[in-house]
Design a protein around this motif. Structure first.
Motif, PDB file in Angstrom:
ATOM      1  N   ARG A  28       4.854 -36.311  -0.377  1.00  0.00           N
ATOM      2  CA  ARG A  28       6.206 -36.381  -0.921  1.00  0.00           C
ATOM      3  C   ARG A  28       6.865 -37.695  -0.516  1.00  0.00           C
ATOM      4  NH1 ARG A  28      10.527 -31.449  -0.877  1.00  0.00           N
ATOM      5  NH2 ARG A  28      12.407 -32.611  -1.373  1.00  0.00           N
ATOM      6  N   VAL A  29       7.402 -38.389  -1.513  1.00  0.00           N
ATOM      7  CA  VAL A  29       8.027 -39.679  -1.270  1.00  0.00           C
ATOM      8  C   VAL A  29       9.538 -39.603  -1.387  1.00  0.00           C
ATOM      9  CG1 VAL A  29       8.212 -42.076  -2.085  1.00  0.00           C
ATOM     10  CG2 VAL A  29       5.978 -40.917  -2.052  1.00  0.00           C
ATOM     11  N   ASP A  30      10.029 -38.908  -2.431  1.00  0.00           N
ATOM     12  CA  ASP A  30      11.466 -38.885  -2.660  1.00  0.00           C
ATOM     13  C   ASP A  30      11.847 -37.632  -3.440  1.00  0.00           C
ATOM     14  OD1 ASP A  30      14.071 -39.686  -2.635  1.00  0.00           O
ATOM     15  OD2 ASP A  30      13.877 -41.124  -4.282  1.00  0.00           O
ATOM     16  N   LEU A  31      13.095 -37.175  -3.254  1.00  0.00           N
ATOM     17  CA  LEU A  31      13.647 -36.053  -4.013  1.00  0.00           C
ATOM     18  C   LEU A  31      14.426 -36.612  -5.190  1.00  0.00           C
ATOM     19  CD1 LEU A  31      14.276 -33.004  -4.317  1.00  0.00           C
ATOM     20  CD2 LEU A  31      16.277 -33.377  -2.852  1.00  0.00           C
ATOM     21  N   ILE A  32      13.960 -36.298  -6.400  1.00  0.00           N
ATOM     22  CA  ILE A  32      14.602 -36.824  -7.603  1.00  0.00           C
ATOM     23  C   ILE A  32      15.780 -35.945  -8.030  1.00  0.00           C
ATOM     24  CG2 ILE A  32      14.235 -37.527  -9.996  1.00  0.00           C
ATOM     25  CD1 ILE A  32      12.699 -39.160  -7.856  1.00  0.00           C
TER      26      ILE A  32
END
Length: 540
Positions: free
Chosen positions: A162-166
């Protein structure tokens, strides 16, 4: 693309010394130019397709690999009893949220359990991999309890990290469901039933406790039971230690809810219905009496009274109140004859028999109120007076569930047929039956007589308050099979001074059924007496 030297060769083939070649030469040259242009067009079209059309598709694929939709499960709602004791909640077990049932087997049938959502439930809007109710209140109130799942749109790298919460949509937790059930009363009933099993061996049965006049269900216990924690992977108490043991016991069927789903001949507790029918149809009043000679004979058929058959004794002249206190079969044979099978059936249905009560539990049975048409369709035989005699004392083809027997008793003493209030807020939905006040008082006094010295319920003779009751011994199977033991009793409500007076219309109704256990007075009576003692002591 063609090189310059290639173009030169083509031109030499078309022109020689500044003069065009022959017509055949020109024709060949023209076709060669068409072929060249076609090849060039195909190459350009391929380049456009790869860069424009497939380029957009490849961007979409790459974007899909980069974004991931994650379902966020909602917290399932808590279930509590009338005193806010927790009956079902969520706990963390090794990083997984599971359902826990603090009261286990004493409320297992009414609370139920949850399981994973299957493919067939996805079409109903449920999420594959989530949990839904499979039995009891967990099932009947599943929509309120499960809440609404949320979603997260997250960016992940090539390794899936997981890189970022969109974006995110919050989950909505399930609602609290509060029941009228008294968990501690249920626990005490479970203890009483367990002690009886230790003393007398394995048996099956059910106990229903409600409040007359409102329909509040205070206890709904089926025996044997199972610990519903086992279905959550938690350790359980009682006889069964694994789910496989619960499911595999085909003899005792611990998952069968006998309190709401068991259909049994009611025996003499049905005499309350016969009494109501006799009074309301004008066939019975305070002056009505029958001479008990021990038996009635019709042609080659004989219909006896239990007192005569067991002890060779008769009651002599007997009226309604004494007939209820002594559970006299002869009196009720005659009332059934006077009223007729059609009116018996009509009053049975008015008092809630022969149909579901509306409790909302999937396991509920309907019972059966027979009539001449039903019998003729089923067996091809006519209905005879002897069939009416049998029905009038709760035998023959008549069956009820313990829940129906309880609500029927409440209707007789209160004059109101109430839908069972399992969930708080459902109580009080009652129908006024417009019963004769005088007739109802006569019947209640007869029930008080059954629980007093000289009546049939000896276990209540020295009870601290006057209890109204009716015992029942229901024949089933063959002559050598033990009968079902019944008792339905009403503990009067407390008055403004805190004493239990003669307010049976708002009292607590206790109905006990013990399968194939013997006489109701000797077997079911002591169980009901212990439950009633707890109710009085705790001020329920």
């Amino acid at each position: 693309m063609m090189r310059q030297s290639d173009w030169k060769l083509v031109m030499e083939n078309v022109w020689r010394d500044g003069q065009p070649k022959t017509r055949d030469d020109v024709k060949i040259g023209w076709w060669m130019r068409v072929m060249v242009f076609a090849v060039v067009g195909m190459i350009l079209a391929r380049m456009v397709f790869l860069q424009v059309v497939l380029g957009e598709q490849q961007v979409m694929v790459a974007e899909g690999n980069r974004l991931e939709r994650v379902i966020v499960m909602a917290d399932r709602g808590v279930i509590k009893d009338r005193e806010d004791r927790i009956l079902a909640r969520n706990v963390d077990m090794d990083g997984e949220v599971v359902r826990e049932y603090p009261y286990g087997e004493v409320v297992a049938h009414v609370i139920g359990y949850v399981g994973e959502v299957g493919e067939e439930e996805v079409s109903q809007g449920l999420v594959l991999g989530s949990r839904s109710g499979k039995m009891g209140v967990e099932r009947s109130e599943d929509e309120r309890l499960r809440g609404e799942f949320g979603e997260e749109l997250v960016e992940v790298d090539a390794t899936g990290k997981r890189v970022d919460l969109i974006g995110k949509r919050e989950a909505v937790a399930g609602q609290l469901v509060k029941l009228n059930i008294d968990a501690e009363l249920s626990k005490e009933i479970g203890r009483i039933l367990a002690v009886r099993e230790e003393e007398k061996g394995e048996y099956k049965g059910a106990v229903v406790v409600s409040r007359a006049g409102t329909g509040e269900l205070l206890a709904l216990v089926s025996w044997p039971s199972f610990d519903n924690n086992l279905f959550s992977g938690l350790p359980g108490e009682g006889k069964y230690k694994k789910v496989e043991e619960v499911l595999g016991d085909g003899e005792r069927q611990p998952m069968f809810d006998r309190a709401v789903g068991g259909n049994y001949p009611p025996g003499s507790i049905y005499k309350l219905v016969t009494a109501v029918a006799g009074v309301e149809e004008g066939k019975v009043n305070s002056e009505t009496s029958v001479i008990d000679e021990g038996e009635i004979k019709i042609d080659s058929y004989r219909y006896g009274n239990w007192y005569f058959d067991q002890y060779g004794k008769t009651e002599g002249e007997i009226g309604l109140q004494r007939a209820l206190a002594r559970s006299n079969d002869i009196f009720f044979y005659k009332v059934g004859e006077w009223v007729g099978v059609e009116k018996l059936g009509e009053w049975s249905r008015k008092l809630g028999l022969g149909r579901r009560t509306g409790i909302g539990l999937e396991a509920e049975g309907t019972g059966r109120v027979p009539d001449p048409l039903w019998k003729e369709k089923l067996t091809g035989e006519r209905w005879f007076l002897g069939n009416t005699y049998h029905m009038a004392i709760g035998q023959g083809d008549l069956t009820v569930t313990p829940l129906q027997g309880n609500l029927m008793t409440a209707a007789v003493v209160s004059g109101k047929l109430c839908k069972p209030g399992l969930v708080v807020g459902e109580e009080g939905r009652c129908e006024d039956l417009s019963l004769s006040e005088v007739g109802r008082e006569m019947i209640v006094e007869g029930m008080v007589g059954a629980c007093s010295e000289g009546g049939t319920a000896a276990s209540f003779f020295d009870f601290p308050v006057r209890v109204a009751c009716k015992t029942g011994t229901a024949q089933q199977g063959g002559e050598e099979d033990d009968p079902h033991a019944w008792i339905t009793a009403v503990v009067p409500a407390e008055n403004s001074e805190g004493n239990r007076d003669d307010d049976y219309a708002n009292g607590v109704v206790i109905t006990v059924l013990l399968e194939a256990s013997g006489e109701g007075s000797a077997e079911a009576g002591p169980v009901a007496t212990q439950i009633a003692r707890y109710i009085v002591e705790k001020g329920i």
